[in-house]
Design an enzyme around this catalytic site. Sequence first.
Site, PDB file in Angstrom:
ATOM      1  CG  ASP A  11      -1.675   1.265   1.415  1.00  0.00           C
ATOM      2  OD1 ASP A  11      -2.395   1.651   0.482  1.00  0.00           O
ATOM      3  OD2 ASP A  11      -1.543   1.894   2.486  1.00  0.00           O
ATOM      4  CE  LYS A 195      -5.138  -0.736  -1.836  1.00  0.00           C
ATOM      5  NZ  LYS A 195      -4.228  -0.093  -0.857  1.00  0.00           N
TER       6      LYS A 195
END
Length: 269
Positions: A11, A195
Amino acid sequence: MPHDIRLIAVDMDGTLLDGDGNLPAGLWQVLPRLAERDVTFVPASGRQLATLQLLFADAAHEMTFIAENGAYVVRAGVEVASEVVDRDVVERVVRHLRALGEKGYDLGVVVCGKRSAYIERTDDAFHAEAAAYYAALEPVDDLLAIDDDVLKIAIYDFALAEESVGCALDEIAATHRVVVSARHWVDIMNPGVDKGMALRRLQESIGVEPAQTAAFGDYLNDLEMLDAADWSYAMQNAHPDVVARARHRAPSNRDHGVITTIDALFPAS
């Protein structure tokens, strides 16, 4: 511990980027080391592809990116996977958000396409927030008149999103993915898009198992990505739900925790 890590998904905000929103200087020593060991390093973000490519500059053309919170996966400039939102859904969401604005919610809406992101609201306060995440950003008169494949609709709430607009999207959440991606941002995507789904598609594409995957995250939109990696790391500054879900811990983003952990996993020879 012994490992055979071949894929690292990271991230950006609150994780890889430091407290000033910059890439840690040590990253540029880490990336060649990972490449030499045949390890794929993947920025995974709610940001658009153009923004991620700009951040990584000359290295971007050969890198893999998970953009738009998992709705767009690109490897060395070639699309691996994408999830396009139906036009009628975009219209329904935009009209709903306009109605919330009329009720007093202080919102800015970004319709995120493959080519660019689009906004109707252009005051300095909102434009600055949107421009920080969308390098390709186009003001338009009508969000419903754009000609682009829409990957995501992002909402900036000047209040705390988790307690404000995040509680006013039940009708949308009944059919589509609604995720609080940061303190002031909420993303709306096709059902099942996150994700984690993107990381699994990438794993299948390059032949890597979860046991060979590491992932780093700090916020709620990282949860499914952590689930897809046996080597899952919550940053010290992570949301409590992320800490509870991850198998391992990493120092905070302000302490360059991603780089520190990768250095421990892949020490310089």
